[in-house]
Design a protein around this motif. Sequence first.
Motif, mmCIF file in Angstrom:
data_model
loop_
_atom_site.group_PDB
_atom_site.id
_atom_site.type_symbol
_atom_site.label_atom_id
_atom_site.label_comp_id
_atom_site.label_asym_id
_atom_site.label_seq_id
_atom_site.Cartn_x
_atom_site.Cartn_y
_atom_site.Cartn_z
ATOM 1 N N ILE A 47 0.842 -1.206 0.000
ATOM 2 C CA ILE A 47 0.000 0.000 0.000
ATOM 3 C C ILE A 47 0.872 1.249 0.000
ATOM 4 O O ILE A 47 0.626 2.195 -0.752
ATOM 5 C CB ILE A 47 -0.910 0.014 1.240
ATOM 6 N N ALA A 48 1.925 1.229 0.840
ATOM 7 C CA ALA A 48 2.792 2.401 0.960
ATOM 8 C C ALA A 48 3.365 2.784 -0.403
ATOM 9 O O ALA A 48 3.529 3.971 -0.702
ATOM 10 C CB ALA A 48 3.918 2.108 1.950
ATOM 11 N N ALA A 49 3.652 1.803 -1.252
ATOM 12 C CA ALA A 49 4.250 2.095 -2.550
ATOM 13 C C ALA A 49 3.271 2.827 -3.455
ATOM 14 O O ALA A 49 3.630 3.814 -4.102
ATOM 15 C CB ALA A 49 4.702 0.799 -3.213
ATOM 16 N N PHE A 50 2.016 2.377 -3.490
ATOM 17 C CA PHE A 50 1.046 3.030 -4.378
ATOM 18 C C PHE A 50 0.673 4.410 -3.844
ATOM 19 O O PHE A 50 0.474 5.352 -4.613
ATOM 20 C CB PHE A 50 -0.182 2.136 -4.553
ATOM 21 N N PHE A 51 0.627 4.517 -2.527
ATOM 22 C CA PHE A 51 0.435 5.803 -1.862
ATOM 23 C C PHE A 51 1.572 6.755 -2.262
ATOM 24 O O PHE A 51 1.347 7.905 -2.661
ATOM 25 C CB PHE A 51 0.457 5.517 -0.356
ATOM 26 N N ALA A 52 2.803 6.247 -2.223
ATOM 27 C CA ALA A 52 3.969 7.069 -2.556
ATOM 28 C C ALA A 52 3.965 7.450 -4.029
ATOM 29 O O ALA A 52 4.264 8.601 -4.387
ATOM 30 C CB ALA A 52 5.253 6.311 -2.214
ATOM 31 N N LEU A 108 5.121 -6.773 -0.841
ATOM 32 C CA LEU A 108 5.934 -6.065 0.153
ATOM 33 C C LEU A 108 7.337 -5.818 -0.397
ATOM 34 O O LEU A 108 7.912 -4.730 -0.237
ATOM 35 C CB LEU A 108 5.990 -6.888 1.441
ATOM 36 N N ALA A 109 7.900 -6.820 -1.079
ATOM 37 C CA ALA A 109 9.240 -6.667 -1.647
ATOM 38 C C ALA A 109 9.234 -5.601 -2.740
ATOM 39 O O ALA A 109 10.142 -4.757 -2.805
ATOM 40 C CB ALA A 109 9.723 -8.000 -2.206
ATOM 41 N N LEU A 110 8.218 -5.613 -3.589
ATOM 42 C CA LEU A 110 8.166 -4.607 -4.653
ATOM 43 C C LEU A 110 7.999 -3.209 -4.065
ATOM 44 O O LEU A 110 8.545 -2.236 -4.593
ATOM 45 C CB LEU A 110 7.032 -4.935 -5.619
ATOM 46 N N ARG A 149 10.442 2.018 -2.856
ATOM 47 C CA ARG A 149 10.947 2.968 -1.856
ATOM 48 C C ARG A 149 12.443 3.226 -2.058
ATOM 49 O O ARG A 149 12.906 4.359 -1.911
ATOM 50 C CB ARG A 149 10.687 2.432 -0.445
ATOM 51 N N THR A 150 13.198 2.171 -2.400
ATOM 52 C CA THR A 150 14.616 2.361 -2.674
ATOM 53 C C THR A 150 14.815 3.316 -3.842
ATOM 54 O O THR A 150 15.677 4.204 -3.802
ATOM 55 C CB THR A 150 15.268 0.994 -3.009
ATOM 56 N N GLY A 164 10.604 8.903 3.876
ATOM 57 C CA GLY A 164 10.363 8.337 5.205
ATOM 58 C C GLY A 164 8.893 8.155 5.535
ATOM 59 O O GLY A 164 8.545 7.379 6.420
ATOM 60 N N GLN A 165 8.016 8.878 4.824
ATOM 61 C CA GLN A 165 6.588 8.770 5.131
ATOM 62 C C GLN A 165 5.972 7.481 4.607
ATOM 63 O O GLN A 165 4.830 7.178 4.929
ATOM 64 C CB GLN A 165 5.841 9.955 4.509
ATOM 65 N N PHE A 166 6.707 6.741 3.788
ATOM 66 C CA PHE A 166 6.090 5.602 3.100
ATOM 67 C C PHE A 166 6.741 4.288 3.511
ATOM 68 O O PHE A 166 7.046 3.441 2.687
ATOM 69 C CB PHE A 166 6.169 5.807 1.585
ATOM 70 N N ASP A 167 6.984 4.117 4.812
ATOM 71 C CA ASP A 167 7.615 2.877 5.282
ATOM 72 C C ASP A 167 6.560 1.775 5.427
ATOM 73 O O ASP A 167 5.358 2.045 5.394
ATOM 74 C CB ASP A 167 8.382 3.126 6.591
#
Lengths: 310, 342
Positions: free
Chosen positions: A28-33, A99-101, A106-107, A220-223
Amino acid sequence: MIPAGIFALLALGLNIQWGHTGLFNGGIAAFFAIGAYTAAILMTAGPPFPPFYSGHLGGYSQPFAIAALGAMAMAGLVGFLIAIPILRLRADYFAIATLALAEVIRTIITNAEGLTGGTLGVIQIPRPFDMYVGGDPEVSDATVAILVLGLIVVVYAILEYITQSPWGRVLRGIREDEEATLALGKNVYWFRLQAFVVGCVVMGLAGAVLSTFLRVISPGQFDPLSTFAIYVMVILGGSGNNRGVVLGAFLYYAFDWVSTRLKDLPAFTGVAAEIPYLRFMTIGVLLVLLVLYRPEGILRERKGSYPPLR
Amino acid sequence: MFLAIAVVTAGLSRVYGALVLQFLVNGLVVGSIYVLGATGLSLVFGIRKFANFAHGEMMTFGAYMAYLANVYWFLNILWGLVFAVFATAVLGMLLELLVFRKLAARGPVAALVASIGITIFLSNLVELSFGTSITGYNLRIALNWVLISEGGAPILTINPVKGAATLVVSTILIVLLHIMLRYTTLGRAMRATADNMDLARASGINVRNVILWTWAIAGALAAIAGVLLGIANDVRPALGFNVLLFVFAAVIIGGLGSPYGAMLGGFIVGIAQELSVPLLVWLGRPEVASLPNPTAYSPIAAFLIMILVLLLRPGGLAHGKVMVLRTHAGLRLPKIFTKGGG
């Protein structure tokens, strides 16, 4: 209230993936980011920047509506491309792969400085109505709050409509019994792909709102913890119930709000530094207890007039 | 797979010379830590059939238990390791008794979500108890051993504490685990339970006890992996979560539920991660792709291999050899593993 609204949008997006279709999206954090960064890149005006800041891709000065559409399209596109190969996997493999993607994305966001501003992130993101209402921060916040509430109503209405439709019934069929749905002649893979992309589009929209609300975004907001927080909201409110997940998001935010203000009370001054950790420990225990004793959440999923798939 | 690694290594060493050997050795050290984490995770998966996201936090917990003994109680790090092993084994058994036993009938995803709740709880418990700062164990720092040098310049070095000891400890543990799984009654009972729980129960194995022991072993392995990570790098609250995805990648590459596959996967992930560094540095050169911060992308190598394995061989490389090596005729069990005993 505005963070609660953004949580609610994320929870609605997750609800169609997890609540209705049973897809465990760990990213979720990735699509949010992706939504937040796409909107930020489209909305920012570009230089001049403060001296410490080296810039990022941008300078397009687009209005919020265009930026939000771009964010939704980009999140949906990335979701689509990611889902094509890994959607065939079993539920637990799918969770780990997403989760890995998310970590990969994020990287990239953290290190691709030319694109995203690196660890400093994107700054000077404008707000949509500031040019009409002036610079008063409270009025500006109020306009964003109205925007968020409006978006929640629209997204809720659309999701409620499509999940009550035959399409939504197929999704719940997949969740309850994949093989039976397949045997009824439904293309399970294709329906899953659609549900996943719709969820990602909503998460992208939430990201666009976040970047215009905060004016500054950074990696940092998308951990991964933010991904897990959305699960707490959805499971607390009631997976599969759109009204429930919005309630869950607001309850989560209310708990957050109350617990951060506890340290100002005289009774809690001695443990003020420990409160943030105790808060998350409570959330962790709450999640375990919910799974153990009330997996359906506060608001149960409503059963329609169709016979339940059992 | 080892052939592929050998080919890649040979290709890279043509470009970089003996330097690539250093990356290979680093990869073996990192990989051996992943192996310990991954075998524990895989054992739990084999028996409980869910992906335990709290395994990373069990590693962190182990690392901090050793920190408690080593820094607060002024004990040698070896005693810290022993204490950590026992504490984390108990933690694993408690998780089974309090949470996962009750979720056994509810499918893999309920347990997965519960393990996320445990992750949030444990990571904040550690931060509450020990603070968020990055620290380290109290141990003597040794100088690097130079294994190969050319004209006085070291080419291949390994640190006796941070590298060699890690390799020795994990090799011993892998051998012990193999002996345990293959020749002891508990190991046979574990493999039987992982293969078919109902059949194991029907043949008189006390499945509940076997599952508890599995959690204890997984916890012990996680603690050792955590302490070794703490020695090799530093002790910090995110220690376990940072490597959780690599451990998952190792488990998936080997095949979920297969401890032998997890051993293979751990080394593949560690070596791929380290060997990708020279490649990324090359990509970072201005005349190639001038990628900014190239080495930060090294985790991606492990995930790419994981996704490739998932797509080409969804069951993992050791697919089909889940935990059963050979059928044992006349399996005799002592009392504690049968109904009515223990």
